[in-house]
Design a protein around this motif. Structure first.
Motif, PDB file in Angstrom:
ATOM      1  N   ASN A  83     -31.117  26.556   3.124  1.00 12.85           N
ATOM      2  CA  ASN A  83     -31.660  26.855   4.469  1.00 12.85           C
ATOM      3  C   ASN A  83     -33.106  27.350   4.375  1.00 12.85           C
ATOM      4  O   ASN A  83     -33.473  28.359   4.977  1.00 12.85           O
ATOM      5  CB  ASN A  83     -30.794  27.884   5.193  1.00 12.85           C
ATOM      6  N   THR A  86     -35.261  28.434   7.547  1.00 12.70           N
ATOM      7  CA  THR A  86     -34.824  29.501   8.459  1.00 12.70           C
ATOM      8  C   THR A  86     -34.501  30.826   7.775  1.00 12.70           C
ATOM      9  O   THR A  86     -34.549  31.871   8.412  1.00 12.70           O
ATOM     10  CB  THR A  86     -33.582  29.049   9.249  1.00 12.70           C
ATOM     11  N   THR A  87     -34.152  30.783   6.505  1.00 11.44           N
ATOM     12  CA  THR A  87     -33.687  32.008   5.848  1.00 11.44           C
ATOM     13  C   THR A  87     -34.818  33.005   5.619  1.00 11.44           C
ATOM     14  O   THR A  87     -35.987  32.627   5.467  1.00 11.44           O
ATOM     15  CB  THR A  87     -33.013  31.689   4.506  1.00 11.44           C
ATOM     16  N   GLU A  88     -34.463  34.286   5.580  1.00 11.17           N
ATOM     17  CA  GLU A  88     -35.418  35.361   5.269  1.00 11.17           C
ATOM     18  C   GLU A  88     -35.043  36.065   3.969  1.00 11.17           C
ATOM     19  O   GLU A  88     -35.619  37.098   3.633  1.00 11.17           O
ATOM     20  CB  GLU A  88     -35.468  36.370   6.416  1.00 11.17           C
ATOM     21  N   ASN A  89     -34.072  35.514   3.244  1.00  6.95           N
ATOM     22  CA  ASN A  89     -33.638  36.090   1.975  1.00  6.95           C
ATOM     23  C   ASN A  89     -34.390  35.452   0.813  1.00  6.95           C
ATOM     24  O   ASN A  89     -34.771  34.283   0.878  1.00  6.95           O
ATOM     25  CB  ASN A  89     -32.134  35.878   1.778  1.00  6.95           C
ATOM     26  N   ASN A 450     -28.638  42.469  10.347  1.00 12.83           N
ATOM     27  CA  ASN A 450     -29.688  41.522   9.968  1.00 12.83           C
ATOM     28  C   ASN A 450     -30.370  41.994   8.688  1.00 12.83           C
ATOM     29  O   ASN A 450     -31.592  41.990   8.568  1.00 12.83           O
ATOM     30  CB  ASN A 450     -30.708  41.375  11.104  1.00 12.83           C
ATOM     31  N   LYS A 452     -31.795  41.890   5.038  1.00  6.79           N
ATOM     32  CA  LYS A 452     -32.414  40.836   4.241  1.00  6.79           C
ATOM     33  C   LYS A 452     -32.392  41.268   2.784  1.00  6.79           C
ATOM     34  O   LYS A 452     -32.650  42.434   2.486  1.00  6.79           O
ATOM     35  CB  LYS A 452     -33.849  40.594   4.697  1.00  6.79           C
ATOM     36  N   THR A 512     -24.001  33.730  13.129  1.00  7.35           N
ATOM     37  CA  THR A 512     -25.454  33.914  13.020  1.00  7.35           C
ATOM     38  C   THR A 512     -25.895  34.543  11.705  1.00  7.35           C
ATOM     39  O   THR A 512     -27.094  34.738  11.486  1.00  7.35           O
ATOM     40  CB  THR A 512     -25.969  34.789  14.181  1.00  7.35           C
ATOM     41  N   THR A 513     -24.954  34.871  10.829  1.00  5.85           N
ATOM     42  CA  THR A 513     -25.320  35.519   9.567  1.00  5.85           C
ATOM     43  C   THR A 513     -26.181  34.593   8.713  1.00  5.85           C
ATOM     44  O   THR A 513     -25.860  33.418   8.543  1.00  5.85           O
ATOM     45  CB  THR A 513     -24.056  35.918   8.786  1.00  5.85           C
ATOM     46  N   ASP A 514     -27.269  35.144   8.181  1.00  9.20           N
ATOM     47  CA  ASP A 514     -28.170  34.388   7.311  1.00  9.20           C
ATOM     48  C   ASP A 514     -27.530  34.276   5.930  1.00  9.20           C
ATOM     49  O   ASP A 514     -27.458  35.248   5.182  1.00  9.20           O
ATOM     50  CB  ASP A 514     -29.526  35.107   7.222  1.00  9.20           C
TER      51      ASP A 514
END
Length: 647
Positions: A83, A86-89, A450, A452, A512-514
């Motif tokens: 992903n 879209t991901t922030e990890n 949310n 990260k 909605t979990t990343d």
């Protein structure tokens, strides 16, 4: 146009700037005058030759190593990511010392929680063999071997481990937010040393506690005792800024204490715990000794010799030493009674009546379970749940072969007890099998958080005889990355099972979990380094000047190095078309990065219409200096206020 700073954050300069800000009088011609600084600090300076201190061979060099800027970079690895858009990890492969330096500009003061499970230094653990001269070159050598033991026979058993940990913890502290907390798992062998260096780096006053943790039950190893306990050190950045630690009230406590149920009023049906309004441990206070009227019209008061003059509800006296008092003043008592928070029970012998004889009544306040659940309970410094065998079961369910991982519930527990962690950035720079990433995703799914994560792991090669190697994993990073992929899908499947679609319009609630992550690899800078000692003829010199970037590097490699060195590595990136050229928008309107050749005035005009705060160009993209100067003028005229830079 200015150039982008090519190095990571200069921590030494940063520290000097702080001293200059606090003590400008101690600065002379840009240098620190230590005699003046000592004079300003007065008696707080210890000039004695003999003092309490902890030192070892290499300590000064390890401090210098932490402060030495790095020219390395982090290269994107999309094919190993999930992903990406879209991901922030983040998952970063590389020596954590170098990576921590690279993260300084972007994440300085932003990390809410750090959890690490470093090598315990038992003699067989992999120990990071830092070179004080070139740690990036050293990293490349390290990743071509499986492991390096640290036997006591080499005479540097503790020293090597301390030199490895000290600079990394210095860098980690810089990244912590003012209310940030770090949890450090450690075994018995280096417990004392880790406490001492953490006291130095974080400050002894910022130590929140030392947790004992039962990692296993039973066993027959050890000469004197079988080691079943390990420890978790807990430190914060600023003890005055960090919130209180709280954990959910356990079912065991609820079933034992909260046994009463309200039968009337607005809180009918709620559980509560009766708690005596009088406690023998309370100190005597002037406004807290008075009569309370009971349901049968009698009056009660805590035991003592000093009695009110009138036998009426409301009379008060000044108590003497030894006289009992209520927990609250009379005004507070009346307020709580009006709210329905007072109850009377027959309980002979605790209180006395107006004649000084034992009363048949006792007065209780109602401690509501729902209120206490919201407040939480203070955690104890012993963790007896979540032994290591649980993590083996978790990994087995994912078909991931890895030993000695920490249970995700243990790490979730640490995320849960700290204050306000729902939007926290969580760092683990000894990531291992990525238990911390797994725990963060699980917790986000549970409470719609949310959080990260940033995982950092040295790509240590797997032993060819290990189950991991036989399963196709060449190094630990491959294990951690695959675990995150599988764990994310498992979490999503479990969520969908608990939130089934109605089959007609679908579930209104969405997952909605990343569960994605971007993979980056530590590497040398993308920019060709200039060697002033090279002897080049005119033609070779012109060619060299035109080759700003290394030939095997992509535009995205260069883009992320710009973001890293500019301190915006955490912002989202969008590839856009500007006047027919491919450019990158970093953040919504923060930065435009143009790495194209043959930049025209029309290109510059189109960039200005996007209203960015900053624009980055490839200097070689301009035909000549006049075009570059005109671009600078036109962008400044258009309101690009934060900077126009070249690389």
């Amino acid at each position: 146009m200015d150039r982008i700073e090519s190095l990571s954050l200069n921590i030494e300069k940063n520290n000097i700037d702080k001293i200059k800000e606090l003590f400008p009088e101690a600065v002379e011609e840009g240098k620190i005058n230590f005699d003046m600084l000592r004079a300003m600090l007065g008696d707080e300076v210890d000039d004695s030759k003999e003092k309490y201190q902890f030192t070892w061979n290499g300590k000064a060099k390890s401090i210098k190593l932490a402060q030495t800027p790095s020219s390395a970079t982090l290269r994107p690895c999309k094919e190993k990511s999930k992903n990406w858009d879209t991901t922030e990890n983040l998952y970063i492969e590389g020596d954590n010392l170098e990576v921590l330096k690279q993260l300084q500009k972007t994440y300085y003061g932003k990390i809410k929680m750090i959890y690490i499970d470093p090598p315990y230094n038992t003699g067989n653990d992999f120990v990071y063999n830092d070179s004080f001269s070139n740690s990036l070159e050293n990293y490349k050598k390290q990743t071509n071997q499986f492991s390096s033991s640290n036997p006591e026979s080499n005479g540097r058993f503790h020293t090597n481990w301390l030199n490895m940990m000290y600079p990394r913890l210095i860098l980690a502290k810089n990244l912590m937010s003012d209310d940030g907390v770090i949890f450090l798992s450690i075994g018995q062998d280096e417990l004392e040393n880790l406490i001492i260096i953490c006291n130095e780096i974080f400050g002894e006053s910022n130590r929140c506690g030392v947790i004992s943790r039962i990692m296993k039950s039973g066993g027959a190893k050890g000469r004197f005792f079988s080691p079943n306990i390990e420890y978790i050190l807990v430190y914060c950045k600023n003890i005055n800024s960090v919130g209180n630690f709280r954990e959910p009230i356990s079912e065991e406590v609820i079933n034992k204490l909260y046994t009463s149920i309200e039968t009337d009023g607005v809180r009918k049906g709620e559980k509560y715990r009766p708690f005596g309004l009088y406690q023998s441990s309370l100190d005597s206070r002037p406004n807290q000794r008075y009569y309370i009227e009971c349901p049968d019209g009698s009056y009660v008061i805590p035991p003592g010799e000093t009695m009110p003059n009138q036998n009426v509800d409301g009379a008060m006296v000044l108590p003497k030493n030894g006289d009992g008092c209520w927990r609250w003043s009379r005004e507070r008592y009346l307020e709580e009674k009006q709210k329905g928070n007072i109850t009377f029970k027959e309980s002979k012998g605790v209180l006395i009546d107006s004649d000084g004889k034992p009363s048949k009544w006792n007065v209780y306040t109602k401690i509501w379970l729902s209120d206490r659940q919201e407040d939480g309970a203070v955690p104890i410094n012993l963790i007896s749940k979540w032994e290591n065998r649980i993590s083996k079961k978790e990994l087995s369910e994912l078909n991931i072969p890895f030993d000695f991982a920490k249970p995700t519930e243990l790490i979730k527990y640490m995320m849960n007890i700290i204050d306000d962690s729902k939007n926290a950035v969580i760092l683990d720079f000894f990531s291992g099998s990525a238990s911390t990433a797994h725990a963060a995703m699980k917790f986000n799914s549970d409470d719609k958080g949310n959080r990260k994560f940033i995982m950092i792991q040295l790509p240590e090669l797997c032993n060819e005889k290990s189950e991991a190697y036989k399963a196709g994993y060449k190094n630990i990073c491959e294990i951690g990355e695959e675990r995150i992929r599988r764990a994310g899908e498992q979490i999503k499947a479990e969520w969908e099972k608990e939130h089934p679609s109605d089959g007609l319009f679908g579930s209104e609630e969405q997952f909605t979990t990343d569960i994605g992550f971007k993979v980056f690899k530590l590497d040398s800078t993308n920019v060709n380094e200039w060697d002033p000692n090279m002897k080049l003829d005119e033609k070779e010199l012109a060619m060299r000047l035109g080759e700003v970037f290394k030939g095997d590097r992509s535009k995205e490699d260069i883009l992320y190095e710009i973001m890293l060195k500019y301190g915006v590595f955490d912002k989202q990136v969008e590839e856009i078309d500007v006047n027919g050229k491919t450019m990158y928008r970093v953040g919504k309107r923060y930065m435009i990065v143009c790495l194209e050749d043959c930049i025209t005035s029309e290109d510059v005009k189109a960039i200005a219409e996007l209203s960015p705060r900053t624009v980055i160009f490839n200097e070689a993209g301009f035909k000549n200096d006049n075009d570059k100067i005109n671009a600078l003028y036109n962008l400044e005229k258009a309101g690009v206020d934060e900077g126009i830079k070249c690389i």
